[in-house]
Scaffold this active site. Structure first.
Site, PDB file in Angstrom:
ATOM      1  N   LYS A  22     -40.064   3.570  10.215  1.00  0.00           N
ATOM      2  CA  LYS A  22     -39.681   2.727  11.362  1.00  0.00           C
ATOM      3  C   LYS A  22     -38.854   3.525  12.370  1.00  0.00           C
ATOM      4  O   LYS A  22     -39.107   3.483  13.573  1.00  0.00           O
ATOM      5  CB  LYS A  22     -38.860   1.523  10.872  1.00  0.00           C
ATOM      6  CG  LYS A  22     -38.135   0.789  11.997  1.00  0.00           C
ATOM      7  CD  LYS A  22     -37.308  -0.372  11.494  1.00  0.00           C
ATOM      8  CE  LYS A  22     -35.914  -0.053  11.045  1.00  0.00           C
ATOM      9  NZ  LYS A  22     -34.907   0.101  12.100  1.00  0.00           N
ATOM     10  N   ASN A  23     -37.856   4.243  11.874  1.00  0.00           N
ATOM     11  CA  ASN A  23     -36.931   4.893  12.804  1.00  0.00           C
ATOM     12  C   ASN A  23     -37.509   6.158  13.430  1.00  0.00           C
ATOM     13  O   ASN A  23     -36.891   6.758  14.305  1.00  0.00           O
ATOM     14  CB  ASN A  23     -35.591   5.176  12.118  1.00  0.00           C
ATOM     15  CG  ASN A  23     -34.840   3.876  11.852  1.00  0.00           C
ATOM     16  OD1 ASN A  23     -35.197   2.828  12.404  1.00  0.00           O
ATOM     17  ND2 ASN A  23     -33.823   3.934  11.012  1.00  0.00           N
ATOM     18  N   CYS A 115     -23.682  -5.416  16.760  1.00  0.00           N
ATOM     19  CA  CYS A 115     -24.493  -6.255  15.879  1.00  0.00           C
ATOM     20  C   CYS A 115     -23.747  -6.403  14.566  1.00  0.00           C
ATOM     21  O   CYS A 115     -22.632  -5.883  14.436  1.00  0.00           O
ATOM     22  CB  CYS A 115     -25.879  -5.665  15.699  1.00  0.00           C
ATOM     23  SG  CYS A 115     -25.884  -4.115  14.852  1.00  0.00           S
ATOM     24  N   ARG A 120     -21.932  -1.051  18.449  1.00  0.00           N
ATOM     25  CA  ARG A 120     -23.015  -0.084  18.642  1.00  0.00           C
ATOM     26  C   ARG A 120     -22.903   0.481  20.067  1.00  0.00           C
ATOM     27  O   ARG A 120     -23.702   0.161  20.941  1.00  0.00           O
ATOM     28  CB  ARG A 120     -24.393  -0.739  18.417  1.00  0.00           C
ATOM     29  CG  ARG A 120     -24.554  -1.522  17.125  1.00  0.00           C
ATOM     30  CD  ARG A 120     -24.885  -0.722  15.900  1.00  0.00           C
ATOM     31  NE  ARG A 120     -26.008   0.152  15.928  1.00  0.00           N
ATOM     32  CZ  ARG A 120     -27.199  -0.104  15.386  1.00  0.00           C
ATOM     33  NH1 ARG A 120     -27.438  -1.267  14.822  1.00  0.00           N
ATOM     34  NH2 ARG A 120     -28.165   0.806  15.388  1.00  0.00           N
ATOM     35  N   ASP A 306     -28.436   3.814   5.765  1.00  0.00           N
ATOM     36  CA  ASP A 306     -29.505   2.817   5.622  1.00  0.00           C
ATOM     37  C   ASP A 306     -29.905   2.578   4.166  1.00  0.00           C
ATOM     38  O   ASP A 306     -30.716   1.691   3.882  1.00  0.00           O
ATOM     39  CB  ASP A 306     -30.748   3.236   6.441  1.00  0.00           C
ATOM     40  CG  ASP A 306     -30.476   3.195   7.934  1.00  0.00           C
ATOM     41  OD1 ASP A 306     -29.498   2.545   8.346  1.00  0.00           O
ATOM     42  OD2 ASP A 306     -31.237   3.833   8.689  1.00  0.00           O
ATOM     43  N   ARG A 398     -38.548  -6.809   9.803  1.00  0.00           N
ATOM     44  CA  ARG A 398     -38.311  -5.858  10.900  1.00  0.00           C
ATOM     45  C   ARG A 398     -38.556  -4.435  10.433  1.00  0.00           C
ATOM     46  O   ARG A 398     -38.960  -3.585  11.216  1.00  0.00           O
ATOM     47  CB  ARG A 398     -36.851  -5.958  11.374  1.00  0.00           C
ATOM     48  CG  ARG A 398     -36.535  -7.169  12.214  1.00  0.00           C
ATOM     49  CD  ARG A 398     -35.140  -7.030  12.791  1.00  0.00           C
ATOM     50  NE  ARG A 398     -34.911  -5.631  13.153  1.00  0.00           N
ATOM     51  CZ  ARG A 398     -33.789  -4.947  12.905  1.00  0.00           C
ATOM     52  NH1 ARG A 398     -32.787  -5.529  12.316  1.00  0.00           N
ATOM     53  NH2 ARG A 398     -33.692  -3.695  13.258  1.00  0.00           N
TER      54      ARG A 398
HETATM   55  N1  EPU Z   1     -22.062   6.035  18.216  1.00  0.00           N
HETATM   56  C1  EPU Z   1     -21.128   6.208  19.193  1.00  0.00           C
HETATM   57  N2  EPU Z   1     -21.562   6.349  20.470  1.00  0.00           N
HETATM   58  C2  EPU Z   1     -22.875   6.331  20.807  1.00  0.00           C
HETATM   59  C3  EPU Z   1     -23.822   6.146  19.797  1.00  0.00           C
HETATM   60  C4  EPU Z   1     -23.399   6.004  18.486  1.00  0.00           C
HETATM   61  O1  EPU Z   1     -19.930   6.230  18.921  1.00  0.00           O
HETATM   62  O2  EPU Z   1     -23.184   6.476  21.993  1.00  0.00           O
HETATM   63  C5  EPU Z   1     -21.633   5.899  16.816  1.00  0.00           C
HETATM   64  C6  EPU Z   1     -22.081   4.565  16.190  1.00  0.00           C
HETATM   65  O3  EPU Z   1     -21.165   3.534  16.480  1.00  0.00           O
HETATM   66  C7  EPU Z   1     -22.122   4.917  14.737  1.00  0.00           C
HETATM   67  C8  EPU Z   1     -22.597   6.353  14.742  1.00  0.00           C
HETATM   68  O4  EPU Z   1     -22.311   6.851  16.052  1.00  0.00           O
HETATM   69  O5  EPU Z   1     -20.829   4.880  14.217  1.00  0.00           O
HETATM   70  C9  EPU Z   1     -24.058   6.581  14.418  1.00  0.00           C
HETATM   71  O6  EPU Z   1     -24.864   5.775  15.252  1.00  0.00           O
HETATM   72  P1  EPU Z   1     -26.278   6.263  15.762  1.00  0.00           P
HETATM   73  O7  EPU Z   1     -26.271   6.326  17.251  1.00  0.00           O
HETATM   74  O8  EPU Z   1     -26.699   7.483  15.027  1.00  0.00           O
HETATM   75  O9  EPU Z   1     -27.206   5.041  15.335  1.00  0.00           O
HETATM   76  P2  EPU Z   1     -28.525   4.627  16.077  1.00  0.00           P
HETATM   77  O10 EPU Z   1     -29.181   5.826  16.599  1.00  0.00           O
HETATM   78  O11 EPU Z   1     -28.255   3.520  17.021  1.00  0.00           O
HETATM   79  C10 EPU Z   1     -30.195   4.871  14.085  1.00  0.00           C
HETATM   80  C11 EPU Z   1     -31.068   3.962  13.262  1.00  0.00           C
HETATM   81  C12 EPU Z   1     -30.208   3.096  12.361  1.00  0.00           C
HETATM   82  C13 EPU Z   1     -29.376   4.024  11.470  1.00  0.00           C
HETATM   83  C14 EPU Z   1     -28.534   4.974  12.338  1.00  0.00           C
HETATM   84  C15 EPU Z   1     -27.739   5.988  11.538  1.00  0.00           C
HETATM   85  C16 EPU Z   1     -33.007   3.566  14.681  1.00  0.00           C
HETATM   86  C17 EPU Z   1     -33.832   2.604  15.434  1.00  0.00           C
HETATM   87  N3  EPU Z   1     -31.862   3.107  14.151  1.00  0.00           N
HETATM   88  O12 EPU Z   1     -29.376   4.013  14.876  1.00  0.00           O
HETATM   89  O13 EPU Z   1     -31.116   2.350  11.547  1.00  0.00           O
HETATM   90  O14 EPU Z   1     -28.519   3.264  10.659  1.00  0.00           O
HETATM   91  O15 EPU Z   1     -29.408   5.698  13.234  1.00  0.00           O
HETATM   92  O16 EPU Z   1     -28.580   6.740  10.738  1.00  0.00           O
HETATM   93  O17 EPU Z   1     -33.380   4.718  14.511  1.00  0.00           O
HETATM   94  C18 EPU Z   1     -31.775   0.633  10.107  1.00  0.00           C
HETATM   95  O18 EPU Z   1     -32.892   1.175  10.060  1.00  0.00           O
HETATM   96  O19 EPU Z   1     -31.449  -0.297   9.331  1.00  0.00           O
HETATM   97  C19 EPU Z   1     -30.803   1.098  11.103  1.00  0.00           C
HETATM   98  C20 EPU Z   1     -29.736   0.386  11.464  1.00  0.00           C
END
Ligand code: EPU
Length: 420
Positions: A22-23, A115, A120, A306, A398
Protein backbone atom coordinates in the site's frame (compact mmCIF):
# COMPACT_ATOMS: atom_id res chain seq x y z
CA UNK A 1 -20.61 -1.09 8.38
CA UNK A 2 -18.90 -4.47 8.26
CA UNK A 3 -17.31 -6.26 11.18
CA UNK A 4 -15.39 -9.51 11.58
CA UNK A 5 -16.65 -12.39 13.70
CA UNK A 6 -13.73 -14.56 14.72
CA UNK A 7 -13.91 -17.89 16.51
CA UNK A 8 -10.43 -18.08 17.97
CA UNK A 9 -8.12 -20.91 18.90
CA UNK A 10 -7.51 -22.46 15.47
CA UNK A 11 -3.80 -22.84 14.53
CA UNK A 12 -3.22 -21.38 11.07
CA UNK A 13 -1.69 -23.70 8.49
CA UNK A 14 -0.95 -23.30 4.80
CA UNK A 15 0.30 -20.71 2.37
CA UNK A 16 -0.53 -17.04 2.02
CA UNK A 17 0.50 -14.80 -0.84
CA UNK A 18 1.47 -11.24 0.01
CA UNK A 19 -0.09 -8.40 -2.01
CA UNK A 20 1.58 -5.27 -3.34
CA UNK A 21 2.61 -2.66 -0.77
CA UNK A 22 0.00 0.00 0.00
CA UNK A 23 2.62 2.53 1.04
CA UNK A 24 4.56 1.99 -2.18
CA UNK A 25 1.61 2.11 -4.55
CA UNK A 26 0.07 5.36 -3.27
CA UNK A 27 3.09 7.61 -4.06
CA UNK A 28 3.70 5.65 -7.29
CA UNK A 29 0.14 6.40 -8.42
CA UNK A 30 0.76 10.08 -7.56
CA UNK A 31 3.99 10.00 -9.59
CA UNK A 32 2.01 9.27 -12.76
CA UNK A 33 0.95 12.94 -12.60
CA UNK A 34 4.50 13.88 -13.62
CA UNK A 35 3.95 12.83 -17.25
CA UNK A 36 1.27 13.26 -19.89
CA UNK A 37 2.08 9.77 -21.21
CA UNK A 38 0.36 6.53 -20.10
CA UNK A 39 1.75 4.63 -17.11
CA UNK A 40 0.98 1.06 -16.07
CA UNK A 41 1.36 -0.14 -12.48
CA UNK A 42 1.13 -3.87 -11.78
CA UNK A 43 0.82 -5.89 -8.59
CA UNK A 44 -1.54 -3.27 -7.14
CA UNK A 45 -3.51 -4.42 -4.09
CA UNK A 46 -7.30 -4.11 -4.14
CA UNK A 47 -7.66 -1.64 -1.26
CA UNK A 48 -10.02 1.21 -0.50
CA UNK A 49 -7.00 3.58 -0.23
CA UNK A 50 -5.99 2.66 -3.80
CA UNK A 51 -9.51 3.34 -5.10
CA UNK A 52 -9.44 6.60 -3.23
CA UNK A 53 -6.15 7.67 -4.80
CA UNK A 54 -7.67 6.72 -8.16
CA UNK A 55 -10.55 9.12 -7.44
CA UNK A 56 -8.14 11.91 -6.57
CA UNK A 57 -6.19 11.43 -9.81
CA UNK A 58 -9.46 11.37 -11.77
CA UNK A 59 -10.58 14.59 -10.09
CA UNK A 60 -7.29 16.18 -11.13
CA UNK A 61 -8.08 15.32 -14.76
CA UNK A 62 -6.26 11.99 -15.26
CA UNK A 63 -7.81 8.94 -16.92
CA UNK A 64 -7.59 6.10 -14.43
CA UNK A 65 -8.42 2.49 -15.11
CA UNK A 66 -8.19 -0.08 -12.32
CA UNK A 67 -8.57 -3.68 -13.51
CA UNK A 68 -7.57 -6.62 -11.34
CA UNK A 69 -4.13 -5.82 -9.97
CA UNK A 70 -3.26 -3.39 -12.76
CA UNK A 71 -3.73 0.36 -12.68
CA UNK A 72 -3.36 2.43 -15.83
CA UNK A 73 -3.13 6.19 -15.58
CA UNK A 74 -2.89 8.80 -18.27
CA UNK A 75 -2.57 12.32 -16.88
CA UNK A 76 -2.65 14.12 -20.23
CA UNK A 77 -3.95 17.41 -18.90
CA UNK A 78 -4.25 18.06 -15.16
CA UNK A 79 -5.14 20.83 -12.77
CA UNK A 80 -3.00 21.93 -9.85
CA UNK A 81 -5.60 21.80 -7.11
CA UNK A 82 -6.83 18.68 -5.30
CA UNK A 83 -10.45 18.44 -4.18
CA UNK A 84 -10.59 19.75 -0.60
CA UNK A 85 -12.56 16.90 0.92
CA UNK A 86 -11.04 14.05 -1.09
CA UNK A 87 -7.48 15.03 -0.13
CA UNK A 88 -8.39 15.73 3.48
CA UNK A 89 -9.94 12.27 3.91
CA UNK A 90 -6.78 10.31 3.13
CA UNK A 91 -3.56 11.48 4.73
CA UNK A 92 -1.48 9.61 2.12
CA UNK A 93 -2.86 11.86 -0.64
CA UNK A 94 -0.48 14.64 0.44
CA UNK A 95 1.96 12.99 -1.98
CA UNK A 96 0.15 14.51 -4.98
CA UNK A 97 1.74 17.83 -3.99
CA UNK A 98 5.28 17.05 -5.20
CA UNK A 99 4.22 15.85 -8.67
CA UNK A 100 1.83 18.80 -9.16
CA UNK A 101 4.56 21.25 -8.15
CA UNK A 102 7.07 19.50 -10.41
CA UNK A 103 4.86 19.43 -13.50
CA UNK A 104 2.73 22.58 -13.12
CA UNK A 105 4.97 24.63 -10.80
CA UNK A 106 1.90 25.01 -8.62
CA UNK A 107 0.12 22.73 -6.14
CA UNK A 108 -2.83 23.49 -3.89
CA UNK A 109 -4.27 20.88 -1.54
CA UNK A 110 -6.25 20.89 1.70
CA UNK A 111 -4.04 20.97 4.75
CA UNK A 112 -4.09 17.48 6.29
CA UNK A 113 -5.06 17.42 9.94
CA UNK A 114 -3.86 15.07 12.66
CA UNK A 115 -5.36 11.61 12.98
CA UNK A 116 -5.87 9.04 15.71
CA UNK A 117 -2.23 7.92 15.63
CA UNK A 118 -0.96 11.43 16.39
CA UNK A 119 -0.20 14.85 14.93
CA UNK A 120 0.66 14.55 11.25
CA UNK A 121 2.55 17.76 10.39
CA UNK A 122 3.86 18.49 6.88
CA UNK A 123 6.47 21.10 7.84
CA UNK A 124 9.29 18.94 6.43
CA UNK A 125 7.51 18.49 3.07
CA UNK A 126 7.14 22.27 2.85
CA UNK A 127 10.75 22.86 3.93
CA UNK A 128 11.82 20.61 1.05
CA UNK A 129 9.65 22.46 -1.50
CA UNK A 130 11.05 25.78 -0.26
CA UNK A 131 14.57 24.49 -0.76
CA UNK A 132 13.62 23.98 -4.44
CA UNK A 133 12.52 27.61 -4.67
CA UNK A 134 8.77 27.25 -4.04
CA UNK A 135 6.82 29.86 -2.12
CA UNK A 136 4.43 28.38 0.44
CA UNK A 137 1.18 29.95 1.57
CA UNK A 138 -1.36 28.52 3.97
CA UNK A 139 -4.82 30.02 3.73
CA UNK A 140 -8.45 29.00 4.25
CA UNK A 141 -7.50 25.40 5.03
CA UNK A 142 -5.38 25.04 1.89
CA UNK A 143 -1.62 24.81 1.53
CA UNK A 144 -0.19 26.13 -1.69
CA UNK A 145 3.28 25.76 -3.15
CA UNK A 146 4.20 27.84 -6.17
CA UNK A 147 7.42 28.45 -8.06
CA UNK A 148 8.15 30.39 -11.23
CA UNK A 149 11.25 28.22 -11.53
CA UNK A 150 12.10 25.10 -9.56
CA UNK A 151 15.82 24.79 -8.95
CA UNK A 152 17.93 22.12 -7.28
CA UNK A 153 18.51 22.52 -3.55
CA UNK A 154 19.87 20.63 -0.54
CA UNK A 155 16.93 20.05 1.82
CA UNK A 156 17.59 18.33 5.14
CA UNK A 157 14.47 16.27 5.91
CA UNK A 158 15.34 14.96 9.37
CA UNK A 159 12.78 15.75 12.07
CA UNK A 160 11.96 14.95 15.68
CA UNK A 161 11.22 11.32 14.85
CA UNK A 162 13.76 10.83 12.07
CA UNK A 163 13.05 11.46 8.43
CA UNK A 164 9.68 11.65 6.74
CA UNK A 165 8.62 8.96 4.27
CA UNK A 166 6.02 10.85 2.24
CA UNK A 167 8.02 14.09 2.64
CA UNK A 168 11.00 12.37 0.98
CA UNK A 169 8.68 11.01 -1.73
CA UNK A 170 7.18 14.45 -2.33
CA UNK A 171 10.47 16.34 -2.59
CA UNK A 172 12.02 13.59 -4.72
CA UNK A 173 9.10 13.77 -7.17
CA UNK A 174 9.13 17.58 -7.44
CA UNK A 175 12.93 17.58 -7.90
CA UNK A 176 12.81 15.21 -10.89
CA UNK A 177 11.61 18.13 -13.04
CA UNK A 178 13.61 20.94 -11.34
CA UNK A 179 16.57 22.68 -12.98
CA UNK A 180 19.86 21.35 -11.62
CA UNK A 181 20.78 18.90 -8.90
CA UNK A 182 18.89 18.32 -5.64
CA UNK A 183 20.51 16.50 -2.75
CA UNK A 184 18.09 15.34 -0.05
CA UNK A 185 19.93 14.84 3.23
CA UNK A 186 18.42 12.69 5.98
CA UNK A 187 16.10 11.15 3.41
CA UNK A 188 13.80 8.30 4.48
CA UNK A 189 15.39 4.93 3.65
CA UNK A 190 12.19 2.82 3.53
CA UNK A 191 11.92 0.21 0.72
CA UNK A 192 8.83 2.12 -0.51
CA UNK A 193 11.11 5.09 -1.31
CA UNK A 194 13.40 2.80 -3.33
CA UNK A 195 10.37 1.44 -5.20
CA UNK A 196 9.20 4.96 -6.01
CA UNK A 197 12.70 5.94 -7.20
CA UNK A 198 12.77 2.82 -9.42
CA UNK A 199 9.49 3.87 -11.02
CA UNK A 200 10.64 7.48 -11.46
CA UNK A 201 13.91 6.30 -13.03
CA UNK A 202 11.89 4.09 -15.39
CA UNK A 203 10.02 7.30 -16.34
CA UNK A 204 13.34 8.92 -17.25
CA UNK A 205 14.26 10.58 -13.93
CA UNK A 206 17.85 10.60 -12.70
CA UNK A 207 17.81 9.54 -9.07
CA UNK A 208 20.73 8.01 -7.21
CA UNK A 209 21.10 6.84 -3.62
CA UNK A 210 17.44 6.00 -2.86
CA UNK A 211 17.39 3.73 0.18
CA UNK A 212 20.24 5.68 1.79
CA UNK A 213 20.03 8.95 3.76
CA UNK A 214 21.48 10.94 0.84
CA UNK A 215 19.43 10.96 -2.35
CA UNK A 216 20.68 12.87 -5.40
CA UNK A 217 18.22 13.91 -8.07
CA UNK A 218 19.43 15.48 -11.31
CA UNK A 219 16.50 17.32 -12.83
CA UNK A 220 15.38 16.46 -16.38
CA UNK A 221 13.20 18.43 -18.83
CA UNK A 222 10.38 15.89 -18.92
CA UNK A 223 9.38 12.38 -17.90
CA UNK A 224 7.75 9.73 -20.05
CA UNK A 225 5.31 6.87 -19.45
CA UNK A 226 6.56 3.68 -17.77
CA UNK A 227 5.50 0.29 -16.45
CA UNK A 228 6.25 -0.90 -12.94
CA UNK A 229 5.55 -3.85 -10.63
CA UNK A 230 5.02 -2.80 -7.00
CA UNK A 231 7.04 -4.46 -4.19
CA UNK A 232 5.26 -6.83 -1.79
CA UNK A 233 3.82 -5.37 1.41
CA UNK A 234 6.30 -5.97 4.24
CA UNK A 235 3.71 -4.98 6.86
CA UNK A 236 1.14 -7.46 5.55
CA UNK A 237 3.89 -10.13 5.62
CA UNK A 238 4.78 -9.19 9.22
CA UNK A 239 1.10 -9.38 10.19
CA UNK A 240 0.69 -12.92 8.78
CA UNK A 241 3.97 -14.02 10.40
CA UNK A 242 2.66 -12.85 13.76
CA UNK A 243 -0.68 -14.59 13.08
CA UNK A 244 1.15 -17.89 12.55
CA UNK A 245 3.07 -17.44 15.82
CA UNK A 246 0.05 -16.35 17.84
CA UNK A 247 -2.11 -19.29 16.77
CA UNK A 248 0.72 -21.80 17.15
CA UNK A 249 0.43 -22.75 13.50
CA UNK A 250 2.82 -22.88 10.56
CA UNK A 251 2.42 -20.56 7.60
CA UNK A 252 4.40 -20.21 4.39
CA UNK A 253 4.43 -16.57 3.39
CA UNK A 254 4.94 -16.24 -0.35
CA UNK A 255 6.59 -13.13 -1.82
CA UNK A 256 7.68 -12.05 1.69
CA UNK A 257 10.85 -10.06 0.77
CA UNK A 258 12.68 -11.03 3.97
CA UNK A 259 15.36 -8.51 2.96
CA UNK A 260 12.84 -5.74 3.78
CA UNK A 261 12.00 -7.31 7.14
CA UNK A 262 15.28 -7.74 9.03
CA UNK A 263 14.12 -5.92 12.18
CA UNK A 264 10.78 -7.76 12.27
CA UNK A 265 12.42 -11.16 11.77
CA UNK A 266 15.02 -10.36 14.46
CA UNK A 267 12.32 -9.45 17.00
CA UNK A 268 10.21 -12.49 16.11
CA UNK A 269 13.21 -14.75 16.65
CA UNK A 270 13.97 -13.04 19.96
CA UNK A 271 10.35 -13.76 20.95
CA UNK A 272 10.84 -17.49 20.26
CA UNK A 273 9.33 -17.60 16.77
CA UNK A 274 11.04 -19.72 14.13
CA UNK A 275 11.46 -17.98 10.79
CA UNK A 276 12.93 -19.97 7.91
CA UNK A 277 13.76 -18.32 4.62
CA UNK A 278 13.22 -20.39 1.49
CA UNK A 279 13.97 -18.44 -1.67
CA UNK A 280 11.43 -15.65 -1.90
CA UNK A 281 9.23 -17.31 0.76
CA UNK A 282 9.30 -17.34 4.54
CA UNK A 283 8.04 -20.20 6.73
CA UNK A 284 6.94 -19.11 10.19
CA UNK A 285 6.01 -21.16 13.26
CA UNK A 286 6.20 -20.82 17.01
CA UNK A 287 9.18 -22.41 18.77
CA UNK A 288 8.85 -24.39 21.99
CA UNK A 289 7.56 -21.31 23.85
CA UNK A 290 7.08 -17.57 23.36
CA UNK A 291 9.44 -15.20 25.18
CA UNK A 292 8.88 -11.62 26.27
CA UNK A 293 10.76 -9.01 24.29
CA UNK A 294 11.41 -5.25 24.15
CA UNK A 295 10.61 -3.46 20.92
CA UNK A 296 11.22 0.17 19.95
CA UNK A 297 9.82 1.54 16.71
CA UNK A 298 12.26 3.45 14.54
CA UNK A 299 12.61 4.64 10.96
CA UNK A 300 13.79 1.93 8.53
CA UNK A 301 15.86 -0.22 9.01
CA UNK A 302 14.59 -0.23 12.58
CA UNK A 303 11.40 -1.93 13.74
CA UNK A 304 8.43 -0.41 11.81
CA UNK A 305 5.72 1.54 13.61
CA UNK A 306 3.21 -0.07 11.23
CA UNK A 307 3.88 -3.46 12.84
CA UNK A 308 3.96 -2.23 16.46
CA UNK A 309 0.34 -3.01 17.36
CA UNK A 310 0.62 -6.52 15.91
CA UNK A 311 3.81 -7.21 17.93
CA UNK A 312 2.02 -6.00 21.06
CA UNK A 313 -0.73 -8.54 20.41
CA UNK A 314 1.92 -11.26 20.21
CA UNK A 315 3.58 -10.08 23.44
CA UNK A 316 0.30 -10.46 25.34
CA UNK A 317 0.84 -14.23 24.92
CA UNK A 318 4.52 -14.29 25.95
CA UNK A 319 5.07 -14.95 29.67
CA UNK A 320 7.00 -12.12 31.39
CA UNK A 321 7.18 -8.38 30.84
CA UNK A 322 7.62 -6.83 27.41
CA UNK A 323 8.17 -3.12 26.83
CA UNK A 324 7.00 -1.70 23.54
CA UNK A 325 8.15 1.86 22.85
CA UNK A 326 6.62 3.96 20.07
CA UNK A 327 9.06 6.57 18.75
CA UNK A 328 7.36 7.58 15.47
CA UNK A 329 3.77 8.52 16.33
CA UNK A 330 3.04 9.76 19.84
CA UNK A 331 -0.45 8.33 20.30
CA UNK A 332 -0.31 5.10 18.38
CA UNK A 333 -1.64 3.04 21.27
CA UNK A 334 -5.36 2.99 20.44
CA UNK A 335 -5.27 -0.81 20.42
CA UNK A 336 -4.22 -1.01 24.08
CA UNK A 337 -7.65 -0.48 25.63
CA UNK A 338 -9.24 -2.93 23.18
CA UNK A 339 -6.57 -5.61 23.77
CA UNK A 340 -7.28 -5.15 27.48
CA UNK A 341 -10.93 -5.99 26.76
CA UNK A 342 -9.71 -9.36 25.49
CA UNK A 343 -7.91 -9.99 28.78
CA UNK A 344 -4.45 -8.51 28.11
CA UNK A 345 -2.60 -6.72 30.91
CA UNK A 346 -1.03 -3.57 29.41
CA UNK A 347 -0.12 -0.24 31.01
CA UNK A 348 0.95 2.84 29.09
CA UNK A 349 3.87 4.79 30.57
CA UNK A 350 4.71 7.78 28.35
CA UNK A 351 5.84 6.49 24.96
CA UNK A 352 5.97 2.89 26.20
CA UNK A 353 3.45 0.15 26.75
CA UNK A 354 4.30 -2.37 29.43
CA UNK A 355 2.80 -5.75 28.62
CA UNK A 356 2.52 -8.41 31.31
CA UNK A 357 2.15 -11.35 29.01
CA UNK A 358 1.10 -14.94 29.31
CA UNK A 359 -2.52 -14.52 30.40
CA UNK A 360 -4.99 -16.32 28.14
CA UNK A 361 -7.07 -14.06 25.90
CA UNK A 362 -10.82 -14.48 25.69
CA UNK A 363 -13.13 -13.24 22.94
CA UNK A 364 -15.11 -9.99 23.27
CA UNK A 365 -16.60 -7.27 21.05
CA UNK A 366 -13.86 -4.71 20.23
CA UNK A 367 -13.64 -1.59 18.14
CA UNK A 368 -11.08 -0.97 15.41
CA UNK A 369 -9.70 2.59 15.53
CA UNK A 370 -7.06 2.69 12.81
CA UNK A 371 -5.58 0.33 10.27
CA UNK A 372 -2.82 -1.35 12.26
CA UNK A 373 -4.72 -1.32 15.57
CA UNK A 374 -7.44 -3.25 13.72
CA UNK A 375 -4.92 -5.81 12.52
CA UNK A 376 -3.72 -6.32 16.10
CA UNK A 377 -7.29 -6.95 17.24
CA UNK A 378 -7.86 -9.52 14.50
CA UNK A 379 -4.64 -11.30 15.54
CA UNK A 380 -5.68 -11.29 19.20
CA UNK A 381 -9.13 -12.58 18.19
CA UNK A 382 -7.53 -15.47 16.27
CA UNK A 383 -5.63 -16.49 19.42
CA UNK A 384 -8.41 -15.83 21.94
CA UNK A 385 -10.78 -18.42 23.31
CA UNK A 386 -14.36 -17.90 22.16
CA UNK A 387 -15.77 -15.32 19.76
CA UNK A 388 -14.34 -11.88 19.07
CA UNK A 389 -16.26 -9.30 17.08
CA UNK A 390 -14.02 -6.63 15.56
CA UNK A 391 -16.22 -3.69 14.61
CA UNK A 392 -15.52 -0.96 12.03
CA UNK A 393 -13.22 -3.02 9.87
CA UNK A 394 -13.37 -0.44 7.08
CA UNK A 395 -10.05 0.67 8.62
CA UNK A 396 -8.60 -2.76 7.74
CA UNK A 397 -9.95 -2.65 4.20
CA UNK A 398 -7.88 0.52 3.66
CA UNK A 399 -4.65 -1.43 3.92
CA UNK A 400 -5.14 -5.22 3.87
CA UNK A 401 -6.34 -6.95 0.70
CA UNK A 402 -9.01 -9.51 1.57
CA UNK A 403 -7.56 -10.24 4.97
CA UNK A 404 -10.56 -12.35 5.96
CA UNK A 405 -10.39 -14.51 2.80
CA UNK A 406 -6.62 -15.00 3.19
CA UNK A 407 -7.06 -16.02 6.85
CA UNK A 408 -9.91 -18.40 6.00
CA UNK A 409 -7.63 -20.11 3.47
CA UNK A 410 -5.25 -20.75 6.37
CA UNK A 411 -8.06 -22.38 8.37
CA UNK A 412 -9.20 -19.42 10.47
CA UNK A 413 -12.85 -19.24 11.40
CA UNK A 414 -13.48 -15.64 10.42
CA UNK A 415 -16.58 -14.16 8.85
CA UNK A 416 -17.44 -10.72 7.54
CA UNK A 417 -20.84 -9.60 8.80
CA UNK A 418 -22.86 -6.41 8.53
CA UNK A 419 -22.86 -4.96 12.04
CA UNK A 420 -25.77 -2.51 11.45
N1 EPU B 1 6.84 14.45 10.62
C1 EPU B 1 7.13 15.76 10.89
N2 EPU B 1 7.03 16.66 9.88
C2 EPU B 1 6.65 16.31 8.62
C3 EPU B 1 6.34 14.98 8.36
C4 EPU B 1 6.45 14.04 9.38
O1 EPU B 1 7.48 16.10 12.02
O2 EPU B 1 6.59 17.19 7.76
C5 EPU B 1 6.96 13.44 11.68
C6 EPU B 1 5.63 12.72 11.96
O3 EPU B 1 4.83 13.45 12.86
C7 EPU B 1 6.11 11.42 12.52
C8 EPU B 1 7.37 11.15 11.74
O4 EPU B 1 7.79 12.42 11.22
O5 EPU B 1 6.45 11.60 13.86
C9 EPU B 1 7.26 10.15 10.61
O6 EPU B 1 6.20 10.51 9.75
P1 EPU B 1 6.27 10.25 8.19
O7 EPU B 1 6.17 11.55 7.47
O8 EPU B 1 7.41 9.37 7.86
O9 EPU B 1 4.90 9.47 7.94
P2 EPU B 1 4.10 9.48 6.60
O10 EPU B 1 5.04 9.59 5.48
O11 EPU B 1 3.00 10.47 6.67
C10 EPU B 1 4.13 6.93 6.08
C11 EPU B 1 3.12 5.81 5.98
C12 EPU B 1 2.60 5.47 7.36
C13 EPU B 1 3.79 5.07 8.24
C14 EPU B 1 4.82 6.21 8.28
C15 EPU B 1 6.08 5.86 9.05
C16 EPU B 1 2.11 6.12 3.79
C17 EPU B 1 0.90 6.40 3.00
N3 EPU B 1 2.01 6.23 5.12
O12 EPU B 1 3.42 8.04 6.62
O13 EPU B 1 1.74 4.34 7.19
O14 EPU B 1 3.36 4.80 9.54
O15 EPU B 1 5.21 6.54 6.92
O16 EPU B 1 6.68 4.73 8.53
O17 EPU B 1 3.15 5.75 3.25
C18 EPU B 1 0.07 2.81 7.78
O18 EPU B 1 0.32 2.21 6.72
O19 EPU B 1 -0.66 2.32 8.67
C19 EPU B 1 0.66 4.14 8.00
C20 EPU B 1 0.20 5.00 8.91
Amino acid sequence: MDSFLIKGGVPLHGTVEISGAKNAVLPIMAATLLTSEPCVIRGVPNLSDVKFMGQILTWLGAQVNIEGDTVQVRAKKIKGQGDYDLVRKMRGSICIMGPLLGRLRKARVSLPGGCVIGARPINLHLKGFEALGAKITIQSGYVEAEAKRLTGGTPFLGGRAGSTVLGTANVMMAATLADGVTVIESAACEPEIVDLADFLNAMGAKIQGAGSPTVTITGVKELHGAEHHVIPDRIEAATFAIAAAMTNGEVTIKRARADHMHAVIDKLQEAGVIVERKGADMIVRRGSRLKSSDVTTLPYSGYPTDAQAQMMALMTLAPGISIITERIFESRFMHVSELTRLGADIQIEGPSAIVKGGRPLSGAPVMASDLRASAALVLAGLAAKGTTQVNRIYHLDRGYEQMDAKLRKLGARIQRVDES
